[in-house]
Design a protein around this motif. Structure first.
Motif, PDB file in Angstrom:
ATOM      1  N   TYR A  78     -10.233 -29.496  40.259  1.00  0.00           N
ATOM      2  CA  TYR A  78     -10.396 -30.949  40.185  1.00  0.00           C
ATOM      3  C   TYR A  78     -11.356 -31.210  39.033  1.00  0.00           C
ATOM      4  O   TYR A  78     -12.450 -30.647  38.995  1.00  0.00           O
ATOM      5  N   VAL A  79     -10.871 -31.998  38.084  1.00  0.00           N
ATOM      6  CA  VAL A  79     -11.744 -32.298  36.941  1.00  0.00           C
ATOM      7  C   VAL A  79     -12.349 -33.669  37.162  1.00  0.00           C
ATOM      8  O   VAL A  79     -11.642 -34.663  37.288  1.00  0.00           O
ATOM      9  N   GLU A  80     -13.651 -33.704  37.248  1.00  0.00           N
ATOM     10  CA  GLU A  80     -14.322 -34.968  37.528  1.00  0.00           C
ATOM     11  C   GLU A  80     -14.810 -35.579  36.215  1.00  0.00           C
ATOM     12  O   GLU A  80     -15.652 -34.999  35.530  1.00  0.00           O
ATOM     13  N   THR A  81     -14.244 -36.707  35.862  1.00  0.00           N
ATOM     14  CA  THR A  81     -14.668 -37.404  34.650  1.00  0.00           C
ATOM     15  C   THR A  81     -15.639 -38.506  35.060  1.00  0.00           C
ATOM     16  O   THR A  81     -15.743 -38.823  36.250  1.00  0.00           O
ATOM     17  N   PRO A  82     -16.333 -39.065  34.129  1.00  0.00           N
ATOM     18  CA  PRO A  82     -17.241 -40.160  34.477  1.00  0.00           C
ATOM     19  C   PRO A  82     -16.521 -41.260  35.247  1.00  0.00           C
ATOM     20  O   PRO A  82     -17.074 -41.846  36.168  1.00  0.00           O
ATOM     21  N   ALA A  83     -15.274 -41.516  34.878  1.00  0.00           N
ATOM     22  CA  ALA A  83     -14.539 -42.584  35.564  1.00  0.00           C
ATOM     23  C   ALA A  83     -14.320 -42.205  37.022  1.00  0.00           C
ATOM     24  O   ALA A  83     -14.474 -43.027  37.927  1.00  0.00           O
ATOM     25  N   LEU A  84     -13.970 -40.914  37.245  1.00  0.00           N
ATOM     26  CA  LEU A  84     -13.672 -40.486  38.611  1.00  0.00           C
ATOM     27  C   LEU A  84     -14.926 -40.453  39.468  1.00  0.00           C
ATOM     28  O   LEU A  84     -14.870 -40.612  40.682  1.00  0.00           O
ATOM     29  N   GLN A  85     -16.052 -40.250  38.833  1.00  0.00           N
ATOM     30  CA  GLN A  85     -17.313 -40.203  39.557  1.00  0.00           C
ATOM     31  C   GLN A  85     -17.533 -41.526  40.284  1.00  0.00           C
ATOM     32  O   GLN A  85     -18.164 -41.583  41.324  1.00  0.00           O
ATOM     33  N   VAL A 117      -8.142 -20.111  44.633  1.00  0.00           N
ATOM     34  CA  VAL A 117      -9.504 -20.120  44.100  1.00  0.00           C
ATOM     35  C   VAL A 117      -9.755 -21.557  43.665  1.00  0.00           C
ATOM     36  O   VAL A 117      -8.967 -22.109  42.908  1.00  0.00           O
ATOM     37  N   THR A 118     -10.806 -22.184  44.161  1.00  0.00           N
ATOM     38  CA  THR A 118     -10.986 -23.592  43.839  1.00  0.00           C
ATOM     39  C   THR A 118     -12.201 -23.810  42.960  1.00  0.00           C
ATOM     40  O   THR A 118     -13.136 -23.009  42.977  1.00  0.00           O
ATOM     41  N   ALA A 119     -12.163 -24.889  42.191  1.00  0.00           N
ATOM     42  CA  ALA A 119     -13.304 -25.216  41.339  1.00  0.00           C
ATOM     43  C   ALA A 119     -13.317 -26.701  41.072  1.00  0.00           C
ATOM     44  O   ALA A 119     -12.257 -27.339  40.989  1.00  0.00           O
ATOM     45  N   THR A 120     -14.489 -27.255  40.978  1.00  0.00           N
ATOM     46  CA  THR A 120     -14.632 -28.634  40.515  1.00  0.00           C
ATOM     47  C   THR A 120     -15.277 -28.555  39.147  1.00  0.00           C
ATOM     48  O   THR A 120     -16.322 -27.935  38.987  1.00  0.00           O
ATOM     49  N   LEU A 121     -14.598 -29.125  38.157  1.00  0.00           N
ATOM     50  CA  LEU A 121     -15.135 -29.049  36.803  1.00  0.00           C
ATOM     51  C   LEU A 121     -15.511 -30.444  36.380  1.00  0.00           C
ATOM     52  O   LEU A 121     -14.999 -31.430  36.904  1.00  0.00           O
ATOM     53  N   SER A 122     -16.403 -30.544  35.414  1.00  0.00           N
ATOM     54  CA  SER A 122     -16.662 -31.885  34.929  1.00  0.00           C
ATOM     55  C   SER A 122     -16.536 -31.904  33.426  1.00  0.00           C
ATOM     56  O   SER A 122     -16.751 -30.895  32.755  1.00  0.00           O
ATOM     57  N   GLY A 123     -16.109 -33.025  32.928  1.00  0.00           N
ATOM     58  CA  GLY A 123     -15.910 -33.165  31.497  1.00  0.00           C
ATOM     59  C   GLY A 123     -15.276 -34.504  31.252  1.00  0.00           C
ATOM     60  O   GLY A 123     -14.794 -35.158  32.185  1.00  0.00           O
ATOM     61  N   ALA A 124     -15.294 -34.940  30.028  1.00  0.00           N
ATOM     62  CA  ALA A 124     -14.781 -36.258  29.717  1.00  0.00           C
ATOM     63  C   ALA A 124     -13.263 -36.212  29.564  1.00  0.00           C
ATOM     64  O   ALA A 124     -12.551 -37.121  29.960  1.00  0.00           O
ATOM     65  N   ASP A 125     -12.749 -35.102  29.024  1.00  0.00           N
ATOM     66  CA  ASP A 125     -11.332 -35.039  28.698  1.00  0.00           C
ATOM     67  C   ASP A 125     -10.636 -34.091  29.679  1.00  0.00           C
ATOM     68  O   ASP A 125     -10.795 -32.874  29.616  1.00  0.00           O
ATOM     69  N   GLN A 159      -8.450 -25.417  29.047  1.00  0.00           N
ATOM     70  CA  GLN A 159      -9.469 -24.396  28.833  1.00  0.00           C
ATOM     71  C   GLN A 159      -9.587 -23.484  30.049  1.00  0.00           C
ATOM     72  O   GLN A 159      -9.641 -22.263  29.936  1.00  0.00           O
ATOM     73  N   TYR A 160      -9.571 -24.125  31.221  1.00  0.00           N
ATOM     74  CA  TYR A 160      -9.694 -23.344  32.467  1.00  0.00           C
ATOM     75  C   TYR A 160      -8.509 -22.391  32.609  1.00  0.00           C
ATOM     76  O   TYR A 160      -8.665 -21.221  32.957  1.00  0.00           O
ATOM     77  N   ALA A 161      -7.303 -22.944  32.311  1.00  0.00           N
ATOM     78  CA  ALA A 161      -6.090 -22.123  32.437  1.00  0.00           C
ATOM     79  C   ALA A 161      -6.172 -20.918  31.515  1.00  0.00           C
ATOM     80  O   ALA A 161      -5.843 -19.799  31.902  1.00  0.00           O
ATOM     81  N   ARG A 162      -6.647 -21.138  30.298  1.00  0.00           N
ATOM     82  CA  ARG A 162      -6.746 -20.023  29.357  1.00  0.00           C
ATOM     83  C   ARG A 162      -7.806 -19.019  29.794  1.00  0.00           C
ATOM     84  O   ARG A 162      -7.591 -17.804  29.738  1.00  0.00           O
ATOM     85  N   ASP A 163      -8.936 -19.555  30.237  1.00  0.00           N
ATOM     86  CA  ASP A 163     -10.023 -18.649  30.651  1.00  0.00           C
ATOM     87  C   ASP A 163      -9.589 -17.739  31.785  1.00  0.00           C
ATOM     88  O   ASP A 163     -10.017 -16.604  31.890  1.00  0.00           O
ATOM     89  N   TYR A 196     -24.110 -40.979  32.197  1.00  0.00           N
ATOM     90  CA  TYR A 196     -23.577 -40.181  33.298  1.00  0.00           C
ATOM     91  C   TYR A 196     -23.522 -38.708  32.897  1.00  0.00           C
ATOM     92  O   TYR A 196     -23.936 -37.823  33.635  1.00  0.00           O
ATOM     93  N   GLN A 197     -22.998 -38.468  31.684  1.00  0.00           N
ATOM     94  CA  GLN A 197     -22.902 -37.086  31.216  1.00  0.00           C
ATOM     95  C   GLN A 197     -24.278 -36.417  31.212  1.00  0.00           C
ATOM     96  O   GLN A 197     -24.422 -35.267  31.612  1.00  0.00           O
ATOM     97  N   ALA A 198     -25.243 -37.224  30.740  1.00  0.00           N
ATOM     98  CA  ALA A 198     -26.603 -36.686  30.679  1.00  0.00           C
ATOM     99  C   ALA A 198     -27.077 -36.339  32.074  1.00  0.00           C
ATOM    100  O   ALA A 198     -27.690 -35.307  32.305  1.00  0.00           O
ATOM    101  N   ARG A 199     -26.713 -37.227  33.038  1.00  0.00           N
ATOM    102  CA  ARG A 199     -27.174 -36.988  34.410  1.00  0.00           C
ATOM    103  C   ARG A 199     -26.533 -35.712  34.968  1.00  0.00           C
ATOM    104  O   ARG A 199     -27.188 -34.889  35.591  1.00  0.00           O
ATOM    105  N   VAL A 200     -25.202 -35.595  34.693  1.00  0.00           N
ATOM    106  CA  VAL A 200     -24.499 -34.409  35.170  1.00  0.00           C
ATOM    107  C   VAL A 200     -25.139 -33.154  34.578  1.00  0.00           C
ATOM    108  O   VAL A 200     -25.397 -32.166  35.282  1.00  0.00           O
ATOM    109  N   ALA A 201     -25.402 -33.240  33.259  1.00  0.00           N
ATOM    110  CA  ALA A 201     -25.984 -32.071  32.589  1.00  0.00           C
ATOM    111  C   ALA A 201     -27.346 -31.743  33.180  1.00  0.00           C
ATOM    112  O   ALA A 201     -27.666 -30.579  33.422  1.00  0.00           O
ATOM    113  N   THR A 202     -28.120 -32.792  33.459  1.00  0.00           N
ATOM    114  CA  THR A 202     -29.448 -32.566  34.024  1.00  0.00           C
ATOM    115  C   THR A 202     -29.337 -31.885  35.376  1.00  0.00           C
ATOM    116  O   THR A 202     -30.052 -30.941  35.691  1.00  0.00           O
TER     117      THR A 202
END
Lengths: 918, 232
Positions: free
Chosen positions: A287-294, A317-325, A332-336, A501-507
């Motif tokens: 699940y990719v969480e973007t600022p909008a989805l937040q 295997v589950t993961a929650t990722l965050s990013g704008a795009d 990226q996740y699929a390739r990794d 929001y991004q800054a908050r997530v990063a923090t």
């Protein structure tokens, strides 16, 4: 053609799986298309066969639905009593898992695998009970209908229009040891229905009209047949792999399921699970969480996370990722993770948004080499996913101070503009307002930013644009200004809020990493379990807002009560903690086991073994649904477990050092004593001897005195030997110098050592010719035999015979020493082996009663035993047993080429044919 | 038995034991020299040229094993070791270093003198080397023909058994450790496989001895090795 060999990793997996299976019970599933095909009947039939073979079998649960034939089949079988569970006003009867585990039959019948247990049972589902029974090594027969399989559930509800809620994960079905398909053609089933053989007559009509339509039955039967065929196919593949018929090489083309905010998530997850199991590949769900989805309403966000958990339960295997795009993060996740197939929900075309490109298209464009599989979404769920107006109002209400501040900000901007109005032109005044919007967005976020945009336009219009103090506009030019001002205000507001929001997530992420780092740093300095507990508590409280208690194991691997804590402990239930520890699985809140408990119990898994249980009392249990938090908690738990293990081994190492040190000390003290005691004795004995050699030779009387002096010194020496031996054996870890050797050699050397004592006695030695080599310390065993022979010479009349026999018995060698004396004192056959015990009190024969004690200690150190008895024919008999063990194979030891005698090999060819017998 | 007079060196730190050993030796006509440390012992051994040496394993300035090792560099005189019981490892080390026999403390004068006589006898027998026949009990080994006979009938021995027997019989009364036998008969690669020796010795005993569990010639020294005794 290259030689194909099996992948070593796969082989290892299979070996490990086989090892786990060997300990587990076997699960046999009777599988049918629908109710009424005769699964229970078939299961009882199979169970009856087992019963006839004498298998210890009980009925755990069998639902006969009042069917006569089935009732008859179950006659005469032992039934496990059901447990009564109070539920609301009623008392419901449910399968008694603890009763079954206590009864521990070889085989148990558990009808209806998909059954949901009455609330208050240990597990919510019966299949979880079955898992526990299997883990306890009990074989289980069970039944299941095709529509209850998790991944087929929505296919079948699509066909039949009836959705069942009781499901079994496909994993259970796929890992069952045996699946028996119980098949009945639809016509016959309908016939049986009409004859009332399936349900009681009253229900028949309704059932036929709804579920049991012929079309449904055909479809269900086909699904059941196909699912069984898939399984058989798997079995066959497994067989081929095991037999190396054709090693299967598999490229890992795993699946990636994308869970987004749209509808029909559950279907995506189930489809992905089904595909993954058909392709036999692992799969991931993200699940990719973007600022909008937040900013999604809480309920919707939870639905996404719940589906992520469902995916986890179905094996992803589950993961929650965050990013704008979203597309970029996904690709990226699929390739990794080397995932080549991406499963997405199909977006519905919307003609009015012609620029809109579906997620599938965007991913496809970004990564043309990846397969994108689109799954149709289920329509039904759309209703619930409408954004709730109530939520928005609620949101505004909760944040009203921010909105008020936004309004005040605009007011201040207006005041400033008023001051500047006379000096600056209107376009510059606009800038003031834009600045206010940016600042508000930056400080208070998106909603207040939007409010500020509108307010700014309104204030600007009302106070500064002609005609002033009116919303009317005289110059149409200003409409353009308003529009641009509004748009610029909204866009900058969005951008700044997003950046914030991004800054908050990063923090937040940095904070998590930092706390993990700090915790591992603190843990690495901890020296005692209490310190570890304190550190763990501190970090868990800070990061997860939970109270933590640590239940660690003691030296005997028993779970101890929680370590005391300054902050107060959660109310730990030791029973649940023990369960979590025994099973190595989480239990309690938010898990599948005893979810009603307010506390979550996590086993502390360290690399070597489980180290204890972490009990957590969460203030907000929903936090654990968020995978990040859960993973953080798991990381905490494993860091703590590793630290505990490290401390444990430090302790073990210290103890060992102390032990080695004290052992060394004891040995040096013993050898010093033995040297210091023996040297004067040696002098005494030797000097007594030399007295006899003096010239002129001593008189008869003097000789007697010298003799008795010498004998006393010899007895003293024997006593010292016994005491020192005893001290050495008592110290616990006797170092045996064990070698593989024939018993005959030890018997021979013992007889040699006692030759003087036994002079004149008839000796009969009868060693069986087929005695194997024994693994023993020759010196110690010689000591045992010498002690026994000395006793025999001491307590039996001179000239009476002594016999030594040895033979193989079971898995040991039995050596018997028989004498023809008075025998052992009656009823004291055991007591004579005790320390300082003697056969006769105050006997004239010298000794202190340590000899037999030493014998027993030596035999026990060899893993053998010694006992004494008086034979019916008179005389004492000491029976020694020694374990056989696995002697090394003797090939005669081919001599090296260069050995001294190597050149002599050719010397007597004919005699070389007579090889030594083993 | 013919009386052999010999020069004997005693290396022992306990004065009482030294005195008693000396008296026992002198009572049989031997000449005895005393040393109370390794250093003195080596000096005495070098100057007196003893024909037999009795050494205690625990000496104030070191281990008796070191003494034997040094001595063996230039002297072939038989060495009898005095040691405490329950220290098999020390005895084996001493024997491997070149000692010929050992005595466990405390010991009597009779025991000591029996060992001394046996070693001195061995010494003189080696003097007549090249003796092609070794006789003991009812067995006769003909080294030139490589034949072993018992009561005049040829015994069938495997090559390994023959090697074991001839090696042991060539040095009667000497204690030979398992390791020494392995090294000589099997080669240096088999130093730890002592069960080979035991198995073959058991078979050899069955062929040589009248009663294998009460051997008279191939004597087992428990935990240490074997001793070949000619017997009467």
């Amino acid at each position: 053609m290259p030689i194909q060999r099996p992948d070593p990793d796969q082989l290892l997996d299979r070996l490990q799986a086989a090892a786990v299976r060997a300990r587990r019970g076997k699960l046999k599933i009777f599988f049918g298309a629908t109710a009424g095909v005769g699964k229970t009947y078939a299961m009882l039939g199979a169970a009856r066969q087992q019963l006839l073979h004498g298998v210890d079998m009980v009925i755990g649960v069998v639902e006969t639905h009042g069917r006569m034939e089935t009732e008859v089949m179950a006659d005469g079988m032992e039934r496990l009593p059901l447990r009564e569970i109070p539920y609301r006003e009623n008392r419901l009867r449910e399968f008694d898992l603890d009763g079954a585990l206590a009864r521990k039959p070889a085989l148990i019948l558990m009808d209806e695998l998909a059954h949901s247990n009455v609330p208050g049972s240990r597990h919510p589902k019966r299949w979880q009970d079955v898992e526990e029974l299997l883990a306890a090594g009990i074989d289980v027969y069970s039944t299941v209908n095709v529509q209850h399989l998790e991944t087929l559930n929505d296919v079948i509800s699509g066909i039949t229009g009836i959705r069942v809620w009781e499901t079994v994960p496909d994993k259970v079905f796929d890992t069952a040891d045996e699946v028996v398909l119980v098949d009945l053609p639809p016509d016959e089933l309908l016939q049986r229905l009409k004859e009332g053989k399936v349900y009681l007559p009253r229900q028949v009509e309704r059932a036929i009209n709804n579920f049991f339509r012929k079309g449904n039955l055909i479809a269900l039967r086909e699904l059941a047949l196909r699912r069984t065929a898939d399984r058989v196919d798997d079995d066959m593949l497994q067989y081929r792999r095991d037999q190396f018929v054709a090693p299967v090489w598999r490229t890992r083309d795993s699946l990636l399921a994308c869970i987004g905010p749209g509808e029909g998530l559950e279907k995506i997850v189930r489809t992905a699970a089904r595909l993954a199991s058909q392709l036999e590949v692992p799969w991931h769900a993200i699940y990719v969480e973007t600022p909008a989805l937040q900013r999604l309403p809480e309920a919707k966000r939870h639905r996404i996370l719940r589906n992520l958990k469902l995916a986890g339960d179905l094996g992803a295997v589950t993961a929650t990722l965050s990013g704008a795009d979203v597309d970029e993060v996904t690709v990226q996740y699929a390739r990794d993770h080397n995932l080549s197939k991406i499963i997405v929900g199909r977006d519905h075309p919307r003609p009015w948004r012609f620029w809109f490109r579906s997620f599938a298209d965007r991913v496809g464009k970004r990564a043309p080499d990846l397969d994108v599989i689109q799954v149709a979404r289920t329509e039904g769920e759309r209703e619930q996913t409408r954004p709730d107006r109530h939520d928005v109002v609620d949101h505004v209400f909760k944040q009203w101070p921010d909105y008020a501040m936004a309004a005040i900000g605009c007011g201040l901007a207006g005041l400033l503009a008023e001051v500047m109005f006379p000096i600056f032109d209107l376009p510059n005044i606009v800038m003031i307002f834009l600045l206010a919007v940016v600042l508000v967005s930056l400080r208070y976020g998106r909603g207040p930013g939007v409010l500020a945009s509108f307010l700014s336009v309104a204030i600007f219009d009302f106070f500064f644009v002609n005609p002033r103090l009116s919303f009317a506009v005289s110059d149409v030019q200003y409409l353009m200004t308003f529009a641009v001002m509004l748009v610029v205000g909204l866009i900058t507001g969005q951008l700044t809020a997003g950046a914030k929001y991004q800054a908050r997530v990063a923090t937040r992420r940095e904070k998590r990493v930092r706390s993990l780092y700090e915790m591992s740093r603190d843990l690495s300095a901890a020296l005692m379990p209490e310190q570890i507990a304190e550190i763990g508590e501190r970090f868990i409280a800070a990061e997860l807002g939970a109270r933590a208690g640590f239940l660690l194991i003691d030296d005997k691997d028993k779970l101890q009560a929680a370590l005391p804590s300054a902050k107060g402990l959660p109310a730990v239930d030791l029973g649940i903690a023990q369960w979590a520890f025994d099973h190595g699985e989480a239990a309690g809140q938010g898990t599948d086991t005893l979810a009603a408990s307010p506390i979550l119990y996590l086993p502390l898994k360290a690399p070597m073994r489980l180290r204890g249980v972490l009990a957590l009392e969460m203030r907000n249990s929903d936090r654990l649904l968020i995978p990040e938090q859960r993973r953080l908690l798991d990381t905490f738990a494993s860091l703590i477990a590793i630290a505990i293990e490290r401390v444990h081994y430090v302790e073990v190492a210290q103890n060992t050092t102390v032990q080695i040190e004290s052992e060394r000390l004891r040995n040096s003290v013993l050898s010093a004593i033995s040297h210091d005691l023996r040297t004067p004795l040696a002098g005494l004995i030797g000097l007594a001897d030399t007295l006899l050699l003096t010239k002129p030779p001593p008189t008869g009387q003097q000789q007697e005195v010298i003799e008795s002096m010498r004998n006393s010194a010899m007895r003293m020496n024997a006593l010292v030997n016994n005491l020192l031996d005893m001290a050495r054996l008592e110290s616990g870890n006797v170092q045996l110098n064990r070698q593989w050797q024939p018993l005959e050699e030890v018997v021979g050397s013992s007889l040699g050592a006692c030759a003087a004592l036994l002079a004149g006695r008839p000796l009969k030695v009868n060693l069986a010719p087929d005695l194997p080599l024994l693994h023993l310390d020759a010196v110690m065993i010689e000591r045992v035999l010498v002690n026994l022979l000395e006793n025999a010479s001491k307590y039996t009349p001179p000239q009476s015979p002594i016999e030594i026999d040895a033979r193989i018995e079971h898995d040991g060698v039995v050596l018997t020493v028989n004498d023809h004396g008075p025998g052992l004192p009656s009823k004291r056959e055991e007591a004579i082996f005790e320390k300082f015990e003697r056969g006769k009190k105050e006997s004239a024969a010298p000794g202190v009663g340590l000899g037999l004690t030493i014998c027993r200690a030596i035999m026990q150190a060899h893993g053998g035993s010694i006992r004494g008895e008086t034979r019916a024919t008179g005389g004492a008999s000491f029976i020694l047993t020694l374990p056989r063990g696995l002697p090394p194979s003797d090939d005669g030891g081919t001599p090296d080429e260069g050995s001294a005698f190597a050149g002599m090999d050719a010397m007597d060819e004919e005699s070389a044919t007579e090889r030594p017998q083993k | 038995m013919s009386e052999i007079r010999a020069r004997v060196l005693i290396v022992e730190d306990d004065a009482n034991i030294r005195r008693f050993v000396r008296m026992a030796l002198e009572s049989e006509g031997h000449e005895a020299f005393e040393a109370d440390s390794i250093k003195r012992g080596l000096i005495e051994a070098g100057t007196r040229r003893p024909e037999l040496i009795v050494v205690d394993l625990g000496l104030p300035d070191g281990d008796g094993v070191d003494f034997i090792r040094d001595l063996r560099g230039w002297s072939a005189a038989p060495v009898i070791v005095l040691s405490a019981r329950s220290s098999e490892a020390d005895k084996i080390a001493a024997l491997d270093a070149g000692a010929d026999d050992y005595l466990v403390k405390p010991f009597g004068a009779g025991e000591l003198m029996a060992r001394v006589r046996a070693q001195l006898r061995r010494q003189t027998q080696q003097g007549i080397a090249g003796e092609p026949l070794i006789r003991f009990g009812d067995v006769c080994i003909d080294l030139t023909r490589r034949v072993v006979e018992r009561n005049g009938h040829p015994l069938h021995l495997t090559p390994i058994e023959y090697r074991l027997l001839t090696y042991l019989a060539a040095q009667p009364d000497r204690v030979v450790t398992h390791r020494q036998l392995l090294k000589v008969v099997w080669g240096p690669g088999h130093g730890e496989d002592s069960h080979y020796v035991r198995v073959h010795m058991a078979n050899l005993r069955k062929k040589i001895e009248a009663e294998a569990s009460m051997p008279r010639h191939l004597i087992t020294e428990a935990g240490i090795g074997y001793r070949f005794v000619l017997g009467e």
